[in-house]
Design a protein around this motif. Structure first.
Motif, PDB file in Angstrom:
ATOM      1  N   LEU A 547       0.831  -1.207   0.000  1.00  0.00           N
ATOM      2  CA  LEU A 547       0.000   0.000   0.000  1.00  0.00           C
ATOM      3  C   LEU A 547       0.862   1.253   0.000  1.00  0.00           C
ATOM      4  O   LEU A 547       0.509   2.260  -0.659  1.00  0.00           O
ATOM      5  CB  LEU A 547      -0.927  -0.010   1.219  1.00  0.00           C
ATOM      6  CG  LEU A 547      -2.003  -1.103   1.231  1.00  0.00           C
ATOM      7  CD1 LEU A 547      -2.782  -1.056   2.528  1.00  0.00           C
ATOM      8  CD2 LEU A 547      -2.941  -0.960   0.026  1.00  0.00           C
ATOM      9  N   ILE A 548       2.016   1.182   0.709  1.00  0.00           N
ATOM     10  CA  ILE A 548       2.923   2.338   0.690  1.00  0.00           C
ATOM     11  C   ILE A 548       3.460   2.552  -0.716  1.00  0.00           C
ATOM     12  O   ILE A 548       3.540   3.689  -1.209  1.00  0.00           O
ATOM     13  CB  ILE A 548       4.064   2.113   1.690  1.00  0.00           C
ATOM     14  CG1 ILE A 548       3.518   2.162   3.126  1.00  0.00           C
ATOM     15  CG2 ILE A 548       5.160   3.158   1.510  1.00  0.00           C
ATOM     16  CD1 ILE A 548       4.512   1.703   4.168  1.00  0.00           C
ATOM     17  N   ALA A 549       3.794   1.465  -1.401  1.00  0.00           N
ATOM     18  CA  ALA A 549       4.291   1.588  -2.775  1.00  0.00           C
ATOM     19  C   ALA A 549       3.221   2.184  -3.687  1.00  0.00           C
ATOM     20  O   ALA A 549       3.506   3.027  -4.548  1.00  0.00           O
ATOM     21  CB  ALA A 549       4.743   0.216  -3.274  1.00  0.00           C
ATOM     22  N   VAL A 574      -7.755  10.684  -8.057  1.00  0.00           N
ATOM     23  CA  VAL A 574      -6.691  10.422  -7.083  1.00  0.00           C
ATOM     24  C   VAL A 574      -7.288  10.219  -5.712  1.00  0.00           C
ATOM     25  O   VAL A 574      -6.903   9.316  -4.962  1.00  0.00           O
ATOM     26  CB  VAL A 574      -5.680  11.581  -7.079  1.00  0.00           C
ATOM     27  CG1 VAL A 574      -4.664  11.411  -5.946  1.00  0.00           C
ATOM     28  CG2 VAL A 574      -4.956  11.672  -8.408  1.00  0.00           C
ATOM     29  N   ALA A 575      -8.292  11.062  -5.365  1.00  0.00           N
ATOM     30  CA  ALA A 575      -8.937  10.930  -4.052  1.00  0.00           C
ATOM     31  C   ALA A 575      -9.643   9.594  -3.941  1.00  0.00           C
ATOM     32  O   ALA A 575      -9.634   8.956  -2.877  1.00  0.00           O
ATOM     33  CB  ALA A 575      -9.920  12.075  -3.849  1.00  0.00           C
ATOM     34  N   HIS A 579      -8.641   6.740  -1.322  1.00  0.00           N
ATOM     35  CA  HIS A 579      -9.669   6.232  -0.406  1.00  0.00           C
ATOM     36  C   HIS A 579      -9.662   4.699  -0.403  1.00  0.00           C
ATOM     37  O   HIS A 579      -9.798   4.069   0.673  1.00  0.00           O
ATOM     38  CB  HIS A 579     -11.042   6.758  -0.828  1.00  0.00           C
ATOM     39  CG  HIS A 579     -12.158   6.253   0.036  1.00  0.00           C
ATOM     40  ND1 HIS A 579     -12.340   6.650   1.331  1.00  0.00           N
ATOM     41  CD2 HIS A 579     -13.166   5.344  -0.233  1.00  0.00           C
ATOM     42  CE1 HIS A 579     -13.389   6.039   1.837  1.00  0.00           C
ATOM     43  NE2 HIS A 579     -13.916   5.232   0.908  1.00  0.00           N
ATOM     44  N   GLU A 580      -9.460   4.098  -1.561  1.00  0.00           N
ATOM     45  CA  GLU A 580      -9.397   2.651  -1.635  1.00  0.00           C
ATOM     46  C   GLU A 580      -8.171   2.128  -0.863  1.00  0.00           C
ATOM     47  O   GLU A 580      -8.253   1.125  -0.138  1.00  0.00           O
ATOM     48  CB  GLU A 580      -9.318   2.227  -3.097  1.00  0.00           C
ATOM     49  CG  GLU A 580      -9.313   0.723  -3.290  1.00  0.00           C
ATOM     50  CD  GLU A 580      -9.227   0.321  -4.761  1.00  0.00           C
ATOM     51  OE1 GLU A 580      -9.071  -0.882  -5.034  1.00  0.00           O
ATOM     52  OE2 GLU A 580      -9.325   1.233  -5.627  1.00  0.00           O
ATOM     53  N   GLN A 587      -7.888  -2.429   7.046  1.00  0.00           N
ATOM     54  CA  GLN A 587      -8.032  -3.878   7.222  1.00  0.00           C
ATOM     55  C   GLN A 587      -6.699  -4.538   7.645  1.00  0.00           C
ATOM     56  O   GLN A 587      -6.705  -5.580   8.308  1.00  0.00           O
ATOM     57  CB  GLN A 587      -8.537  -4.503   5.921  1.00  0.00           C
ATOM     58  CG  GLN A 587      -9.924  -4.040   5.526  1.00  0.00           C
ATOM     59  CD  GLN A 587     -10.364  -4.579   4.175  1.00  0.00           C
ATOM     60  OE1 GLN A 587      -9.598  -5.360   3.557  1.00  0.00           O
ATOM     61  NE2 GLN A 587     -11.545  -4.188   3.727  1.00  0.00           N
ATOM     62  N   ALA A 588      -5.559  -3.949   7.238  1.00  0.00           N
ATOM     63  CA  ALA A 588      -4.226  -4.527   7.585  1.00  0.00           C
ATOM     64  C   ALA A 588      -3.462  -3.573   8.475  1.00  0.00           C
ATOM     65  O   ALA A 588      -2.246  -3.351   8.315  1.00  0.00           O
ATOM     66  CB  ALA A 588      -3.441  -4.814   6.310  1.00  0.00           C
ATOM     67  N   ALA A 589      -4.161  -2.954   9.399  1.00  0.00           N
ATOM     68  CA  ALA A 589      -3.542  -1.899  10.217  1.00  0.00           C
ATOM     69  C   ALA A 589      -2.574  -2.461  11.247  1.00  0.00           C
ATOM     70  O   ALA A 589      -1.666  -1.756  11.702  1.00  0.00           O
ATOM     71  CB  ALA A 589      -4.632  -1.087  10.913  1.00  0.00           C
ATOM     72  N   GLU A 590      -2.752  -3.721  11.674  1.00  0.00           N
ATOM     73  CA  GLU A 590      -1.909  -4.286  12.739  1.00  0.00           C
ATOM     74  C   GLU A 590      -0.668  -4.963  12.113  1.00  0.00           C
ATOM     75  O   GLU A 590      -0.782  -5.980  11.434  1.00  0.00           O
ATOM     76  CB  GLU A 590      -2.704  -5.304  13.548  1.00  0.00           C
ATOM     77  CG  GLU A 590      -3.877  -4.679  14.280  1.00  0.00           C
ATOM     78  CD  GLU A 590      -4.665  -5.700  15.048  1.00  0.00           C
ATOM     79  OE1 GLU A 590      -4.356  -6.905  14.913  1.00  0.00           O
ATOM     80  OE2 GLU A 590      -5.606  -5.304  15.766  1.00  0.00           O
ATOM     81  N   ALA A 591       0.470  -4.368  12.371  1.00  0.00           N
ATOM     82  CA  ALA A 591       1.749  -4.889  11.859  1.00  0.00           C
ATOM     83  C   ALA A 591       2.597  -5.360  13.057  1.00  0.00           C
ATOM     84  O   ALA A 591       2.252  -5.090  14.218  1.00  0.00           O
ATOM     85  CB  ALA A 591       2.474  -3.792  11.087  1.00  0.00           C
TER      86      ALA A 591
END
Length: 995
Positions: A547-549, A574-575, A579-580, A587-591
């Motif tokens: 997602l960072i990429a 872009v917005a 947003h996506e 959903q993948a916030a816990e690292a």
């Protein structure tokens, strides 16, 4: 004048001799040119005889009227006036000639004659308006042929004698009754004179209605006199009755007699005020003396009664005072008993000593008993006051103890015991104190109950929470979706419940065992979830790298780091992409804990510039949408204002423009989209719903108005062919007014209906303008139908002479025999046709009627063809000729008698008689009377001549000319011997059959 003109013959009417001019005027032909010349000579000629000859030839009423006013000769002016009077009283279709004749008259007697005899209402009214003499008005009222004229003349009469004469001699009912009533209205007549007048009318009135009215008025007078005598007797009886009543009161005065005396005096005043009868002075004096005596006796009786009543009232007052003192002591309250007792004893001692009567002894005993009872009530009151004061103090103490949260039960029990002992000893306890103690007792009871209920409720809630915790822990331990966070929270709650203070009662041990079992079941599940969470964090690290990429790629792709920056058209895309990415990051916030902070920092560095631009973009779009919202709200307000309008066409166009503007305006904030659209649509729908309802209503109204207008058209078309001109014209005008009041119809039908209605009205009024011509045409058609019917009778019968001598009949072949008619049927049919012909009038305004010769010719041919059918009837030609000859001989006999040969001895004797008669009183009048009698006979002969049937052929024509010549000669002589009365004009119209 030239020299040759002097030798040209001059017309005779310019001759210097007046006699020659008069003869020339008599010989002038009767055409328009010579009529004007005759009128000019009647005005301008200097000689009276010439003017008289010219006026005799004139028949124009306007000329005669002008000459009557301008003529200088009195005798000629009188003759013209007599002719005008004759015109005014002669029968005619219109009153135009009579009105012109009236304008040339000045003599009141002539006006009276016209008012009495004219057949025209307007002429009679105008003539009567110019009659002012009482005698003349009386004559009109007595002798007028028209009843209304007589009644109008009576209304203008004021002389009672003339009115009475009219009432006695007139033949008209209304005029006679009015004259009788007006003659009786004279203020100078007394009852005797009015009675004499009525008796005269009863005996001598010519009209039975007048006599009957007079008899009714006389009977009414007699009834009134009888009623007056009866009223006098009743009045006298009433006076005597009043005097007798006052005399009885004066003889025996009493206390109640004053009212009777006042009533008698009031009746006496009413009787004395009667204006019809007058009191006798002696009776009035006697009544006054009796009234004074009655009043004196009544005053003495009233004084004696007043003294007795005063003594009784004094004794009753003392008794009432003593009773009042007793009642005061008996009713006195315990609080005021002592003071009231002392006051009552002082008042009792101040009263006079009681009498030895039984009533006074009883009231004295009652006072002593009341005094004793009042003293006892005072003592009881003092005891109750002390008890009530203690109870008041106890209630306050109870209120204080109830207000304390923690009070001793002993103190409360002591207060309650003392309260119960004292409360039963008083019945005047202050309700406030009782309520205060009851409230304190209730508060103490409620507080004790609340403490007990709270303890029980807390125990139940704690047990329930533990049971719920155990049950939830067991359920979630077996659940597949149990998260690590939820498992840790349940483990902590189980550990806290085990460490809590112990519960009272038997429920403690089972609950503890269940808590330990739940904790033992949850421990392995927590360990398992912790391991699974570690693996999930490790997988989320790879997702966050991806997602960072993607976020960094968005910055590069849309040029966020370039000087130009991102394009405005790409910001929304872009917005949306960002947003996506954000949704996936959630959903993948816990690292893994070691990498979580670094990954989040990298993500923010990539996403924050995009987020800032997007926020700026969306903030600008929010502002735009706010502006759009304001514009749409303005449109909504305009639409709502227009939604109540009734200008359907203009408002509908305005709303359609507003809808177009609405479509052109961009979107508004999402939360306001549905609300604004709903308001705008409701405003538009409200107007168009109202317009559709109004249109439906207008369609109904248009249909109703169309039905009404079609009915008006149908009625106007019915009236368009009517010949009842006045009724139809009024009806048409009413329809036109009603058409204006009818409302509008559909635009496509309006013009056609209006043209239809207008065509019907125009058709009628075009015929109305030609109504005289149409009536003439109708009358002419009716007369022509009569002629055709009569000619059909002739054609259906015997052939005429020309047909008998036709070439085809003169041969060997004889003509066919005519079909015979039934004589009686033919006679009745001809009579009917002749009667209808005589009742009709010619429709030709100028010239001769062409149908009259045809009708006469057909009638003569029919009579000649069927003489037996008319034998013995009024159409018998032989009998009509004989009657004509007799009438001719009769008129010629009058003429011979009037005009004898100058040389005969009879003429000389007549001249001598006239000369002698002129020197005697009444001679001239007798001669005129004889001439008038002969004139009446000639007129009756003329009337009989008009009733004769036809006399066809040359013989009938000669008899007709002979009769009219004889009549003309007679009336010429009559005008010479009776010049003051104009000879009657010969009748212009004659029935069928008069030649």
């Amino acid at each position: 004048m030239s020299f040759l003109d002097r030798f040209k013959p001059q017309p005779r009417w310019k001759h210097t001799d007046a006699a020659v001019r008069a003869v020339a005027i008599a010989e002038m032909p009767d055409d328009a040119e010579h009529r004007e010349l005759i009128a000019e000579l009647a005005t301008s000629d200097e000689d009276v005889k010439v003017r008289r000859a010219a006026l005799l030839r004139l028949s124009d009423v306007a000329v005669l009227a002008s000459r009557a006013r301008a003529e200088s000769d009195p005798e000629l002016r009188r003759g013209i006036a007599d002719r005008l009077v004759g015109v005014a009283i002669a029968p005619a279709d219109t009153d135009a000639a009579a009105a012109l004749a009236l304008s040339g008259l000045e003599d009141p007697r002539q006006f009276a004659t016209i008012a009495k005899s004219s057949p025209h209402d307007t002429v009679r009214a105008a003539a009567l308006g110019r009659v002012h003499d009482a005698k003349a008005l009386s004559s009109v009222a007595r002798h007028a042929l028209d009843g209304q004229t007589a009644l109008d003349a009576v209304a203008r009469l004021s002389d009672s004698q003339e009115l009475l004469a009219v009432a006695l001699k007139t033949d008209h009912k209304d005029a006679g009754i009015a004259a009788l009533e007006r003659s009786l209205s004279d203020a100078s007549l007394d009852d005797a004179a009015m009675r004499d007048t009525l008796e005269t009318a009863v005996a001598k009135a010519r009209n039975k209605s007048v006599s009957k009215r007079a008899r009714a008025l006389l009977s009414a007078m007699q009834d009134a006199e009888a009623a007056r005598r009866m009223a006098l007797e009743q009045w006298q009886h009433q006076v005597a009755s009043i005097v007798a009543r006052v005399e009885a009161i004066a003889a025996r005065p009493s206390l109640g007699a004053g009212r009777e005396l006042a009533e008698a005096e009031a009746e006496w005043r009413d009787v004395a005020a009667n204006g019809t009868f007058e009191l006798d002075p002696g009776t009035a004096a006697r009544f006054g003396a009796l009234g004074d005596a009655a009043r004196t006796g009544i005053a003495a009786a009233e004084r004696a009664e007043a003294e007795q009543r005063a003594a009784a009232e004094h004794a009753a007052a003392l008794l009432a005072v003593r009773v009042s003192l007793c009642e005061r002591l008996e009713r006195v309250s315990s609080e005021r008993a002592l003071a009231e007792l002392e006051s009552a004893r002082a008042e009792w001692e101040g009263l006079p000593e009681p009498s030895p009567d039984l009533a006074d002894r009883q009231i004295h005993a009652r006072f002593l008993e009341a005094s004793r009872a009042a003293a006892a009530r005072h003592d009881n009151h003092q005891d109750r006051v002390r008890i009530n004061e203690r109870l008041e103090a106890l209630s306050m103490e109870a209120d204080r103890l109830s207000a304390e949260e923690h009070h001793t039960d002993d103190a409360w029990a002591a207060v309650c015991g003392e309260w119960g002992a004292l409360q039963s000893r008083t019945d005047t306890l202050d309700p406030v104190a009782a309520e205060r103690f009851a409230a304190a007792d209730a508060r103490v009871r409620v507080r004790a109950e609340e403490r007990r209920a709270a303890a029980e409720r807390a125990l139940r809630q704690q047990v329930q929470r533990i049971e719920q915790l155990v049950e939830r822990a067991l359920i979630r331990t077996a659940a597949e979706d149990l998260s690590l966070r939820e498992a840790d929270r349940l483990a902590r709650e189980l550990r806290t419940a085990l460490d809590a203070p112990s519960l009272p009662g038997r429920e403690h041990q089972p609950l503890m065992e269940r808590l330990k079992a739940a904790q033992a079941a949850m421990a392995p599940r927590v360990h398992e979830l912790r391991e699974l969470d570690e693996w999930k964090r490790f997988a989320n690290a790879a997702v966050q790298e991806e997602l960072i990429a993607r976020a960094e790629a968005l910055r590069t792709k849309y040029g966020f780091d370039t000087p130009e920056g991102v394009k405005a058209d790409d910001l929304e895309k872009v917005a949306r992409d960002l947003h996506e990415i954000q949704e996936r990051w959630k959903q993948a916030a816990e690292a893994p804990r070691a990498q979580a902070q670094a990954l989040w920092h990298r993500y923010r560095q990539a996403a924050d510039p995009i987020q800032a631009k997007a926020r700026e973009f969306f903030a600008q779009r929010v502002e735009e949408r706010k502006i759009n919202l304001e514009r749409k709200i303005a449109l909504i307000e305009r639409a709502e204002a227009l939604s109540i309008s009734s200008d359907w066409i203009k408002t509908a166009d305005e709303l359609k423009k507003l809808q177009s503007e609405w479509q052109a305006i961009g979107p508004v904030p999402r939360q306001d989209t549905r609300a604004t659209w709903k308001r705008f649509r409701e405003a538009c729908d409200a107007f168009f719903t109202r317009r559709n309802a109004d249109l439906a209503l207008r369609k109904e109204t248009w249909a109703a108005n169309q039905a009404r207008k079609e009915a008006l058209c149908a009625r106007a078309e019915e009236l368009a062919s009517s010949t009842e001109w006045d009724r139809a014209s009024a009806e048409i005008r009413r329809l036109q007014a009603e058409w204006k009041n009818v409302g509008p119809v559909r635009r496509t039908k309006s013009e056609a209906l209006w043209q239809r209605f207008r065509l019907a009205c125009d058709t009628f009024f075009d015929r109305y303008k030609r109504r005289d011509e149409i009536e003439l045409e109708a009358r002419q058609a009716d007369r022509e139908a009569l002629v055709n019917e009569l000619e059909s009778l002739v054609a259906g019968g015997r052939s005429d002479e020309s047909e008998l001598h036709a070439p085809e009949v003169m041969g060997d072949i004889a003509p066919p025999a005519p079909s015979p008619f039934d004589n009686a049927a033919l006679l009745e049919r001809v009579r009917s046709l002749r009667s209808r012909w005589n009742q009709s009038s010619p429709a030709v305004r100028q010239g001769a009627d062409p149908l009259s010769p045809r009708f006469m010719n057909a009638l003569e041919r029919l009579i000649a063809a069927y003489p037996e059918a008319f034998r013995g009837s009024e159409l018998d030609t032989d009998a009509n000729r004989r009657k004509m000859e007799k009438l001719c001989e009769r008129v010629e006999g009058f003429l011979k008698e009037a005009v004898a040969p100058p040389s005969s001895s009879q003429a000389l004797a007549m001249m001598l008689r006239e000369a002698l008669a002129s020197n005697t009183i009444g001679g001239r009048a007798g001669e005129e009377t004889k001439w008038r009698a002969m004139a009446d006979d000639v007129r009756s002969a003329q009337a009989a001549w008009t009733r004769l049937g036809p006399a066809p052929g040359e013989a009938g024509r000669q008899l007709n000319e002979r009769f009219h010549r004889a009549c003309s000669r007679f009336f010429e002589q009559f005008r010479r011997h009776a010049p003051q009365n104009a000879a009657p004009q010969p009748q212009r119209g004659r029935p069928v059959g008069v030649r």
